[in-house]
Design an enzyme around this catalytic site. Structure first.
Site, PDB file in Angstrom:
ATOM      1  N   ARG A 111       0.853  -1.188   0.000  1.00 49.25           N
ATOM      2  CA  ARG A 111       0.000   0.000   0.000  1.00 49.25           C
ATOM      3  C   ARG A 111       0.888   1.236   0.000  1.00 49.25           C
ATOM      4  O   ARG A 111       1.949   1.240   0.613  1.00 49.25           O
ATOM      5  CB  ARG A 111      -0.858   0.050   1.268  1.00 49.25           C
ATOM      6  CG  ARG A 111      -1.997  -0.933   1.311  1.00 49.25           C
ATOM      7  CD  ARG A 111      -2.884  -0.668   2.512  1.00 49.25           C
ATOM      8  NE  ARG A 111      -2.276  -1.075   3.768  1.00 49.25           N
ATOM      9  CZ  ARG A 111      -1.782  -0.263   4.673  1.00 49.25           C
ATOM     10  NH1 ARG A 111      -1.797   1.044   4.496  1.00 49.25           N
ATOM     11  NH2 ARG A 111      -1.262  -0.728   5.790  1.00 49.25           N
ATOM     12  N   TYR A 260      -1.584  -4.140  -6.532  1.00 47.49           N
ATOM     13  CA  TYR A 260      -1.336  -4.942  -5.337  1.00 47.49           C
ATOM     14  C   TYR A 260      -2.257  -4.629  -4.165  1.00 47.49           C
ATOM     15  O   TYR A 260      -2.562  -3.465  -3.888  1.00 47.49           O
ATOM     16  CB  TYR A 260       0.121  -4.730  -4.889  1.00 47.49           C
ATOM     17  CG  TYR A 260       0.585  -5.807  -3.932  1.00 47.49           C
ATOM     18  CD1 TYR A 260       0.660  -7.125  -4.357  1.00 47.49           C
ATOM     19  CD2 TYR A 260       0.912  -5.517  -2.622  1.00 47.49           C
ATOM     20  CE1 TYR A 260       1.064  -8.122  -3.488  1.00 47.49           C
ATOM     21  CE2 TYR A 260       1.330  -6.520  -1.749  1.00 47.49           C
ATOM     22  CZ  TYR A 260       1.398  -7.819  -2.192  1.00 47.49           C
ATOM     23  OH  TYR A 260       1.793  -8.807  -1.330  1.00 47.49           O
ATOM     24  N   LYS A 269      -9.297  -2.108   2.438  1.00 47.68           N
ATOM     25  CA  LYS A 269      -8.989  -0.876   3.190  1.00 47.68           C
ATOM     26  C   LYS A 269      -9.800   0.308   2.648  1.00 47.68           C
ATOM     27  O   LYS A 269     -10.266   1.139   3.419  1.00 47.68           O
ATOM     28  CB  LYS A 269      -7.493  -0.586   3.117  1.00 47.68           C
ATOM     29  CG  LYS A 269      -6.604  -1.743   3.564  1.00 47.68           C
ATOM     30  CD  LYS A 269      -6.797  -2.067   5.024  1.00 47.68           C
ATOM     31  CE  LYS A 269      -5.803  -3.120   5.489  1.00 47.68           C
ATOM     32  NZ  LYS A 269      -6.026  -3.510   6.880  1.00 47.68           N
ATOM     33  N   HIS A 289     -10.550  -1.367  12.192  1.00 45.17           N
ATOM     34  CA  HIS A 289      -9.441  -2.243  11.810  1.00 45.17           C
ATOM     35  C   HIS A 289      -9.243  -3.265  12.932  1.00 45.17           C
ATOM     36  O   HIS A 289      -8.302  -3.167  13.713  1.00 45.17           O
ATOM     37  CB  HIS A 289      -8.201  -1.362  11.624  1.00 45.17           C
ATOM     38  CG  HIS A 289      -7.038  -2.043  10.991  1.00 45.17           C
ATOM     39  ND1 HIS A 289      -5.745  -1.599  11.127  1.00 45.17           N
ATOM     40  CD2 HIS A 289      -6.961  -3.140  10.201  1.00 45.17           C
ATOM     41  CE1 HIS A 289      -4.922  -2.385  10.464  1.00 45.17           C
ATOM     42  NE2 HIS A 289      -5.635  -3.337   9.891  1.00 45.17           N
ATOM     43  N   SER A 311      -0.577  -2.899  12.012  1.00 41.24           N
ATOM     44  CA  SER A 311       0.022  -3.949  11.180  1.00 41.24           C
ATOM     45  C   SER A 311       1.257  -4.499  11.903  1.00 41.24           C
ATOM     46  O   SER A 311       1.922  -3.769  12.643  1.00 41.24           O
ATOM     47  CB  SER A 311       0.454  -3.363   9.836  1.00 41.24           C
ATOM     48  OG  SER A 311      -0.609  -2.668   9.256  1.00 41.24           O
ATOM     49  N   CYS A 313       1.518  -6.763  14.312  1.00 42.85           N
ATOM     50  CA  CYS A 313       1.430  -7.083  15.747  1.00 42.85           C
ATOM     51  C   CYS A 313       0.795  -8.444  15.979  1.00 42.85           C
ATOM     52  O   CYS A 313       0.404  -8.768  17.096  1.00 42.85           O
ATOM     53  CB  CYS A 313       0.615  -6.022  16.475  1.00 42.85           C
ATOM     54  SG  CYS A 313       1.478  -4.471  16.647  1.00 42.85           S
ATOM     55  N   ASP A 336      -9.113  -8.993  10.256  1.00 46.82           N
ATOM     56  CA  ASP A 336      -8.620  -7.652   9.891  1.00 46.82           C
ATOM     57  C   ASP A 336      -9.626  -6.520  10.096  1.00 46.82           C
ATOM     58  O   ASP A 336      -9.241  -5.435  10.495  1.00 46.82           O
ATOM     59  CB  ASP A 336      -8.149  -7.660   8.429  1.00 46.82           C
ATOM     60  CG  ASP A 336      -7.244  -6.478   8.092  1.00 46.82           C
ATOM     61  OD1 ASP A 336      -6.423  -6.100   8.941  1.00 46.82           O
ATOM     62  OD2 ASP A 336      -7.375  -5.922   6.989  1.00 46.82           O
ATOM     63  N   ARG A 431       2.091 -12.102   0.564  1.00 49.52           N
ATOM     64  CA  ARG A 431       0.780 -12.412   1.149  1.00 49.52           C
ATOM     65  C   ARG A 431       0.222 -13.736   0.676  1.00 49.52           C
ATOM     66  O   ARG A 431       0.552 -14.224  -0.405  1.00 49.52           O
ATOM     67  CB  ARG A 431      -0.228 -11.330   0.724  1.00 49.52           C
ATOM     68  CG  ARG A 431       0.158  -9.921   1.112  1.00 49.52           C
ATOM     69  CD  ARG A 431      -0.293  -9.595   2.491  1.00 49.52           C
ATOM     70  NE  ARG A 431       0.102  -8.262   2.908  1.00 49.52           N
ATOM     71  CZ  ARG A 431      -0.555  -7.549   3.824  1.00 49.52           C
ATOM     72  NH1 ARG A 431      -1.638  -8.031   4.391  1.00 49.52           N
ATOM     73  NH2 ARG A 431      -0.124  -6.361   4.193  1.00 49.52           N
TER      74      ARG A 431
END
Ligand code: OXD
Ligand code: MN
Length: 648
Positions: A111, A260, A269, A289, A311, A313, A336, A431
């Site tokens: 991103r 992507y 998102k 989120h 992100s 964690c 997510d 991913r």
């Protein structure tokens, strides 16, 4: 016709053209044309008048060569997979069932926050006004006129020679009143195949649209560089001019230049968080989120928890946790995003708007997340992972899972030898894109149209120092403050070296669809909607001791923290008040059977100098970034914490 089509592009389009002829509907003819463009798949009468005019306007703008209306069928998916193989975008991973490897242009791997904008009439609707001389870090604003010209400059003729796919999709189960519909127009078959995994895509959604349902408009093109040269025909993109635009007023997203992830799978998102949060604000609910998990205690009592972590964690790990505490069971609703609203009884209920997991591959292994490893080896598109000579995949963390005699090819397609190559085999943001329904611990209610009842909300981050393993917020307002004050250790922008603790309020920093101050007011207003609000907790699995080692083993042992939270929800007397919130009373954390020795004193200590600095850092952040937009309730909470810390 714009002059952006060069030889490479023509070769590319001829390939599609040859293939498209095979795909052609037997009745292609005048009746199967839209604005003079052939509809090579699907039926025009399946498009509602509103969808049709959205498509027509964008055919005029993007001038594709043909149009494909997606039905979501296996047959269609098979055709797209074949096309992508012919184009060199994907290769089959023969070791597994229906798994594919895509390699992107190395310039298109993540991103791009700096190129992501929200468009409103006034800047203050989108972002708080930072202090003079400070760069705002809570989103990027673009003026309507500039958004219009950005679109014109990039998207005029951008699909020349290509197919425009019309992707009807639902965020959330099609039958749920909490769900929302989108239409993504894209020139990327990779996006179509991924959207089919990540959303409910196809015919059912078209039917709902024919009944008059509204939809979020999502326009996507991988783009063509201004000089017309497509560097990697198997992965066309235009990294120099990539832009991701959101216009909340019109429920509209326009994304150009990247194929992507979050830049191109617009349901995730862009829709579910950025546009979603603006819809949620208007309609009185929350788009967050957050992962959602169900947890059953040894007595058989089940509760659901939503948790927001920045992100990196371990959100997916927690969502699929294998509890070490005997008798506990965790089931996964989502990893997510959570859409949550209060029902008529004041109970907060959540759905996972997604249909798949788009998880970071490196670090996923049978020791970190065995459930994910049981989920991802069928019907999955892997992107930018390394591959093995026996037709499998490899990434950092899988060292113990591949036999020594296989050869490894890195994400760029070069031979890679462990210990010899200094660069990683898999891209750090590589991913897996895999159907959620395949997860062996998917919750039986994960598609419940009413959503699942949420009993607790967790905030957390990677905090190497000062922040205890768990604490409970004093009340809802304090909990909102805790979310606003979230920070996490992350690899900072290239100009910084190493890791720094960065502010990431609600783990939403890259995903706010509107002014963060108004977002906080919206959260605070939930108190008016229910007298049965979930309790709010802060957790930190990542505290380090004076020896630099993690103080807490994490992973399945985190079930001990969830156990304490559930006991708190049952009003067990297991907490003590401290300046930061309610911490476990000594001996109240269940450590039965824990193999590692844990220094609980260090794990739960609240060093006064640390907390004084923390309060100052939060104060600075609020004053520099949020300024006058900060609700009084939040500055009062900060003042309260300052006072309590001073008295420590
Ligand atoms: C994600 C993220 O990709 O949060 O899910 O960055
Ligand atoms: Mn995420």
């Amino acid at each position: 016709m714009p002059d952006i089509v060069n030889k490479t592009e023509n070769t590319y389009s001829n390939e599609i053209g040859r293939f498209a002829k095979n795909l052609s509907h037997p009745n292609v003819g005048l009746f199967n044309q839209l604005r003079g463009i052939s509809v090579v798949h699907g039926n025009l009468k399946d498009l509602s008048p509103k969808v049709r005019s959205y498509v027509e306007a964008n055919i005029d703008l993007c001038t594709p060569e043909r149009v494909h209306i997606c039905d979501g069928s296996d047959n269609e998916n098979g055709q797209l997979l074949k096309l992508m193989q012919q184009q060199g975008t994907i290769t089959p991973l023969l070791k597994y069932e229906n798994c594919w490897l895509a390699r992107t242009n190395p310039a298109d791997t993540a991103r791009v926050e700096s190129k992501t904008f929200i468009c409103t009439e006034n800047k203050s609707e989108t972002i708080p006004t930072p202090k003079d001389g400070v760069k705002g870090a809570l989103g990027n604003w673009i003026a309507p006129r500039d958004m219009d010209s950005a679109i014109k400059e990039r998207l005029m003729g951008c699909m020349t020679g290509r197919t425009m796919y019309i992707v009807p999709f639902s965020m959330g189960p099609v039958a749920s009143p909490l769900s929302k519909i989108g239409i993504e127009l894209t020139d990327s078959p990779y996006v179509v195949a991924s959207m089919r995994i990540m959303t409910r895509m196809g015919k059912e959604v078209l039917e709902k649209l024919l009944q008059g349902a509204e939809f979020v408009k999502c326009l996507h093109s991988v783009g063509t560089p201004a000089n017309g040269f497509v560097e990697m025909p198997s992965w066309p993109c235009d990294p120099e001019r990539t832009i991701i635009l959101h216009r909340p007023k019109d429920n509209e997203i326009v994304s150009y230049g990247s194929g992507y992830g979050g830049n191109s799978l617009l349901g995730k998102k862009c829709f579910a968080l950025r546009i979603g949060s603006t819809i949620a604000k208007r309609e009185g609910w929350l788009a967050e989120h957050m992962l959602i998990l169900g947890i059953t205690n040894p007595q058989g009592k089940k509760r659901y928890i939503a948790a927001a972590f920045p992100s990196a964690c371990g959100k997916t790990n927690l969502a699929m946790m294998t509890p070490s505490l005997p008798g506990y069971k965790v089931e996964c609703v989502g990893d997510d995003i959570a859409w949550m609203r209060f029902d008529s009884n004041g109970q907060l209920r959540a759905i996972n708007p997604e249909n798949g997991f788009f998880g970071v591959a490196p670090g996923t292994s049978n020791s970190s997340n065995p459930i994910a490893m049981k989920t991802i080896f069928k019907n999955t598109v892997f992107t930018n992972v390394a591959s093995t000579s026996d037709g499998g995949v490899f990434w950092e963390g899988m060292e113990d899972e591949v036999s020594g005699d296989v050869r490894i090819t890195d994400w760029r397609g070069n031979q890679w030898v462990k210990g010899k190559n200094s660069s990683p085999a898999a891209h750090p943001n590589s991913r897996f894109c895999t159907p959620a329904g395949q997860c062996p611990i998917i919750d039986p209610a994960w598609e419940d149209p009413e959503g699942v009842p949420i009993s607790a909300i967790l905030f957390g981050g990677r905090r190497p120092a000062g922040v205890p393993l768990v604490y409970e917020a004093r009340n809802w307002k304090h909990g909102v403050f805790v979310g606003a004050a979230m920070r996490s250790e992350a690899t900072a922008a290239a100009e910084h070296k190493g890791k720094v603790v960065m502010h990431d309020p609600f783990a939403m920093r890259p995903f706010f669809g509107y002014n963060f101050g108004d977002y906080l007011r919206h959260w605070l207003s939930m108190e008016e909607r229910s007298s049965n609000l979930p309790r709010i907790y802060h957790v930190n699995w990542f505290r380090k001791g004076s020896d630099g080692k993690f103080l807490w083993p994490g992973y399945g042992e985190n079930s001990r923290v969830l156990d304490w939270i559930l006991r708190r929800l049952d009003n067990e007397d297991c907490a003590q008040e401290t300046p930061v919130g309610y911490l476990p009373k000594s001996n109240s954390l269940n450590l039965d059977g824990l193999k590692e020795k844990v220094d609980l004193n260090e794990l739960f200590s609240l060093p006064k100098d640390f907390w004084s600095e923390e309060v100052s850092a939060i104060e600075k952040y609020f004053s520099e970034q949020v300024g006058k937009d900060l609700p009084n309730e939040i500055s009062d909470e900060l003042a309260g914490l300052r006072k309590r810390v001073n008295a420590m």
